[in-house]
Scaffold this active site. Structure first.
Site, PDB file in Angstrom:
ATOM      1  CB  CYS A 149      33.996  42.463  44.252  1.00 43.76           C
ATOM      2  SG  CYS A 149      34.160  41.244  43.271  1.00 43.76           S
ATOM      3  CG  LEU A 150      33.155  44.852  38.545  1.00 48.00           C
ATOM      4  CD1 LEU A 150      33.520  44.995  37.122  1.00 48.00           C
ATOM      5  CD2 LEU A 150      32.444  46.250  38.987  1.00 48.00           C
ATOM      6  CG  HIS A 186      37.560  36.698  41.641  1.00 45.04           C
ATOM      7  ND1 HIS A 186      36.535  37.018  42.135  1.00 45.04           N
ATOM      8  CD2 HIS A 186      37.833  38.265  41.669  1.00 45.04           C
ATOM      9  CE1 HIS A 186      35.906  38.125  42.701  1.00 45.04           C
ATOM     10  NE2 HIS A 186      36.794  39.181  41.972  1.00 45.04           N
ATOM     11  N   GLY A 215      40.009  45.698  37.628  1.00 49.23           N
ATOM     12  CA  GLY A 215      40.683  44.288  37.441  1.00 49.23           C
ATOM     13  C   GLY A 215      39.058  43.494  37.031  1.00 49.23           C
ATOM     14  CG  HIS A 242      40.055  41.588  44.495  1.00 50.94           C
ATOM     15  ND1 HIS A 242      39.107  42.511  45.184  1.00 50.94           N
ATOM     16  CD2 HIS A 242      39.093  41.129  43.318  1.00 50.94           C
ATOM     17  CE1 HIS A 242      37.794  42.124  44.859  1.00 50.94           C
ATOM     18  NE2 HIS A 242      38.057  41.516  43.700  1.00 50.94           N
ATOM     19  CD  GLU A 243      40.436  41.469  39.868  1.00 47.67           C
ATOM     20  OE1 GLU A 243      39.916  40.401  39.478  1.00 47.67           O
ATOM     21  OE2 GLU A 243      40.173  42.607  40.341  1.00 47.67           O
ATOM     22  CD  GLN A 270      35.196  39.353  38.968  1.00 49.15           C
ATOM     23  OE1 GLN A 270      36.383  39.838  38.594  1.00 49.15           O
ATOM     24  NE2 GLN A 270      34.421  40.222  39.633  1.00 49.15           N
TER      25      GLN A 270
HETATM   26 NI    NI Z   1      36.538  41.135  42.243  1.00 50.37          NI
END
Ligand code: NI
Length: 185
Positions: free
Chosen positions: A102-103, A148, A49, A144-145, A54
């Site tokens: 996480c990226l 953010h 995701g 999680h998304e 991000q």
């Molecule tokens: Ni993330």
């Protein structure tokens, strides 16, 4: 379509509360291009995701997609879902412990407590109301998304730093069963 640079932990955009997307803004070239670029970026880096902050855009846009993902090899498939102004409604009080990455926090994994069933509300990319109910790993990705968008990273949700692992060590020592969330209480 373009692959965007991903903000990493420490960049202030990841700590801001993102702005809602106005109803008239959803169809704009800027938002539509952002969504296309987020899809490209998420696929390029094998994300499960991605949230707009991000990619340095402080707007309430997230997407999820899980399909044969090498970063999460045992995770169930979840179709590409773009959600604007998402809200997460936990559907039970059961928690699951999920290994997350996480990226924006590259190279690490950690165990995070999450609701095991959630309903996701919001709008799709053409502005239609959208509602998705999911459980297990995809439910953790949803949480999680959406975190953010409120300036929260998974490491903030960890109850203990003991599980925080470099990916290489995680693969060697903790990968087994890691994509099947462990239900707790
Ligand atoms: Ni993330």
């Amino acid at each position: 379509m373009a692959i965007l640079k991903v903000a990493r932990m420490g960049h202030p955009v990841l700590r801001r509360v993102a702005d809602a997307v106005g109803p008239d803004e959803i169809g704009s070239d800027a938002i539509q291009r952002l969504i296309d670029d987020m899809i490209d970026t998420c696929r390029e880096y094998d994300g499960a995701g991605l949230a707009a902050p991000q990619v340095h855009v402080s707007k309430r846009v997230v997407l999820l997609e899980i399909s044969g993902n090498p970063r999460y090899p045992d995770a169930p498939d979840f179709p590409l879902t773009v959600v604007i102004n998402p809200e997460v409604e936990p559907l039970d009080t059961t928690r699951q412990m999920v290994w997350e990455g996480c990226l924006s926090v590259p190279g690490l994994r950690g165990l995070v407590p999450r609701s095991s069933q959630v309903r996701l509300h919001g709008f799709d990319r053409v502005g239609q109301p959208l509602e998705v109910t999911t459980g297990g790993f995809p439910a953790a990705v949803v949480q999680h998304e959406c975190d953010h968008l409120d300036g929260r990273l998974y490491v903030d949700r960890m109850e203990s730093m003991e599980s925080l692992s470099f990916l290489e060590e995680f693969d060697r020592h903790s990968r087994a069963n890691a994509d099947s969330p462990v239900n707790e209480d």
